[in-house]
Design a protein around this motif. Structure first.
Motif, short mmCIF file in Angstrom:
data_model
loop_
_atom_site.label_atom_id
_atom_site.label_comp_id
_atom_site.label_asym_id
_atom_site.label_seq_id
_atom_site.Cartn_x
_atom_site.Cartn_y
_atom_site.Cartn_z
N HIS A 78 59.11 -74.32 -32.24
CA HIS A 78 60.35 -73.69 -31.78
C HIS A 78 61.31 -73.97 -32.74
O HIS A 78 61.39 -74.96 -33.61
CB HIS A 78 60.58 -74.67 -30.62
CG HIS A 78 59.63 -74.89 -29.57
ND1 HIS A 78 59.44 -74.06 -28.54
CD2 HIS A 78 58.40 -75.92 -29.39
CE1 HIS A 78 58.10 -74.41 -27.59
NE2 HIS A 78 57.83 -75.43 -28.48
N GLY A 79 62.31 -72.85 -32.80
CA GLY A 79 63.22 -72.99 -33.91
C GLY A 79 64.84 -73.00 -32.99
O GLY A 79 65.10 -71.88 -32.41
N PHE A 135 58.92 -87.94 -31.94
CA PHE A 135 58.76 -88.28 -33.27
C PHE A 135 59.61 -87.35 -34.30
O PHE A 135 59.46 -86.14 -34.53
CB PHE A 135 57.09 -87.98 -33.78
CG PHE A 135 56.60 -88.21 -35.25
CD1 PHE A 135 56.40 -89.59 -35.19
CD2 PHE A 135 56.67 -87.48 -36.01
CE1 PHE A 135 55.97 -90.12 -36.60
CE2 PHE A 135 56.15 -87.77 -37.46
CZ PHE A 135 55.75 -89.00 -37.41
N ILE A 136 60.56 -88.08 -34.84
CA ILE A 136 61.82 -87.40 -35.46
C ILE A 136 61.29 -87.53 -36.96
O ILE A 136 61.35 -88.65 -37.60
CB ILE A 136 62.99 -87.86 -35.11
CG1 ILE A 136 63.27 -87.74 -33.41
CG2 ILE A 136 64.25 -87.21 -35.94
CD1 ILE A 136 64.36 -88.22 -32.88
N GLY A 139 51.35 -98.39 -28.68
CA GLY A 139 51.49 -97.36 -29.54
C GLY A 139 52.04 -96.13 -28.99
O GLY A 139 52.57 -95.97 -27.95
N GLN A 140 52.53 -95.24 -29.98
CA GLN A 140 53.42 -93.97 -29.46
C GLN A 140 52.75 -92.82 -29.05
O GLN A 140 51.44 -92.68 -29.60
CB GLN A 140 54.36 -93.84 -30.70
CG GLN A 140 53.81 -93.38 -32.07
CD GLN A 140 54.83 -92.79 -33.01
OE1 GLN A 140 55.77 -92.25 -32.66
NE2 GLN A 140 54.35 -93.02 -34.31
N ARG A 141 53.24 -91.86 -28.14
CA ARG A 141 52.47 -90.92 -27.76
C ARG A 141 53.62 -89.73 -27.40
O ARG A 141 53.61 -89.33 -26.36
CB ARG A 141 51.79 -91.24 -26.50
CG ARG A 141 50.33 -92.23 -26.63
CD ARG A 141 49.77 -92.26 -25.34
NE ARG A 141 48.52 -93.20 -25.51
CZ ARG A 141 48.35 -94.41 -24.99
NH1 ARG A 141 49.74 -95.06 -24.81
NH2 ARG A 141 47.40 -95.29 -25.54
N PRO A 142 54.32 -89.54 -28.37
CA PRO A 142 55.31 -88.47 -28.34
C PRO A 142 54.82 -87.21 -27.86
O PRO A 142 53.66 -86.55 -28.67
CB PRO A 142 56.04 -88.51 -29.46
CG PRO A 142 54.98 -88.85 -30.77
CD PRO A 142 54.27 -90.00 -30.02
N ARG A 143 55.49 -86.41 -27.08
CA ARG A 143 54.85 -85.02 -27.02
C ARG A 143 55.46 -83.84 -27.84
O ARG A 143 55.02 -82.75 -28.12
CB ARG A 143 55.35 -84.54 -25.71
CG ARG A 143 54.52 -85.28 -24.43
CD ARG A 143 54.92 -84.68 -23.18
NE ARG A 143 56.30 -84.93 -22.65
CZ ARG A 143 56.90 -84.44 -21.64
NH1 ARG A 143 56.41 -83.54 -20.73
NH2 ARG A 143 58.13 -84.87 -21.19
N ALA A 144 56.64 -84.35 -28.62
CA ALA A 144 57.36 -83.45 -29.55
C ALA A 144 57.55 -84.09 -30.69
O ALA A 144 57.96 -85.11 -30.83
CB ALA A 144 58.51 -82.75 -28.76
N ARG A 152 49.08 -85.76 -32.56
CA ARG A 152 48.71 -84.47 -31.63
C ARG A 152 49.88 -84.00 -30.74
O ARG A 152 49.38 -84.04 -29.50
CB ARG A 152 47.47 -84.71 -30.98
CG ARG A 152 46.13 -85.10 -31.89
CD ARG A 152 44.77 -85.13 -31.41
NE ARG A 152 43.74 -85.21 -31.98
CZ ARG A 152 43.17 -84.22 -32.88
NH1 ARG A 152 43.66 -83.02 -33.02
NH2 ARG A 152 42.06 -84.73 -33.72
N VAL A 153 51.10 -83.88 -31.32
CA VAL A 153 52.26 -83.36 -30.53
C VAL A 153 51.71 -81.80 -29.99
O VAL A 153 51.10 -81.25 -30.67
CB VAL A 153 53.37 -83.48 -31.40
CG1 VAL A 153 53.73 -84.93 -31.91
CG2 VAL A 153 53.41 -82.64 -32.48
N SER A 154 52.32 -81.73 -28.96
CA SER A 154 52.43 -80.55 -28.27
C SER A 154 53.41 -79.37 -28.82
O SER A 154 53.12 -78.02 -28.62
CB SER A 154 52.31 -80.72 -26.64
OG SER A 154 51.41 -81.36 -26.29
#
Length: 216
Positions: A192-193, A66-67, A37-42, A99-101
């Motif tokens: 973040h922007g 994760f986009i 599975g996926q574990r993207p940080r952002a 649970r992205v950071s």
């Protein structure tokens, strides 16, 4: 469904090239992603614009981001009205399940969606005013941002200011989601922007202290 057709030849060739090179050289990694599975940080929310290529800008690999893409990279305010909310659902999944950071909103220069909002709000795009315009109703999200910049006289400066406002409004709207607010206040999530100048290849990030976008 009788209207679907086979892929055009150039896309088939590109896929076959990818399968024979990139996939073949990294097949164990792809299998691991599929199995574990996926574990993207952002999570990155960016525009649908074909010129904005998030993974290329950050050199990201599969499984890293994760986009979610939509017109003008907008986030609507939290509305639990029983309607279908694709962007809100993506945010909920990223924050509560993955649970992205980090959650990044990235706008860009020469944004067609923002230009449409500017024209609509200034009365120069009547085709976007009707309820039958999906683009117009989506760009209603940015009307509060337009109210902040409508007095800017220079057209180019005004357009850029509204592109920046698209990011700021989205960041503000993110905090209307209870699960986002909770994750931010607990330190589990940071927002973040960013704004990408396509021609210059540059990135600027929003500084809440100065209220401005500063070059990275």
């Amino acid at each position: 469904m009788q209207h679907a057709k086979p892929l055009p030849g150039y896309l088939v060739q590109r896929y076959q090239g990818w399968k024979a090179t990139t996939y073949a050289e990294n097949h164990s990694w792809y299998r691991r992603l599929a199995e574990e599975g996926q574990r993207p940080r952002a999570m990155v929310i960016s525009c649908c614009d074909s010129r904005v290529h998030v993974t290329s800008i950050f050199g990201a690999d599969q499984g890293e981001f994760f986009i979610h893409r939509n017109i003008a990279a907008l986030v609507p305010p939290c509305e639990q009205d029983g309607a279908q909310h694709g962007t809100s659902a993506a945010v909920e999944y990223a924050v509560t399940v993955l649970r992205v950071s980090h959650l990044v909103v990235m706008g860009h220069s020469a944004c067609g969606g923002v230009k449409g909002c500017l024209d609509m709000c200034s009365g120069h795009a009547p085709q976007l005013e009707g309820n039958d315009s999906f683009v117009g109703r989506w760009m209603d999200i940015l009307r509060p941002g337009y109210a902040r910049i409508e007095d800017i006289a220079d057209p180019d400066e005004q357009a850029r200011a509204l592109e920046h406002q698209a990011v700021i409004v989205s960041l503000e709207n993110l905090m209307t989601f209870p699960f986002v607010e909770e994750a931010v206040k607990s330190g589990q999530l940071s927002l973040h922007g960013l704004w990408n100048d396509i021609g210059a290849g540059s990135l600027s990030q929003f500084d809440p202290k100065s209220g401005k976008f500063e070059a990275i």
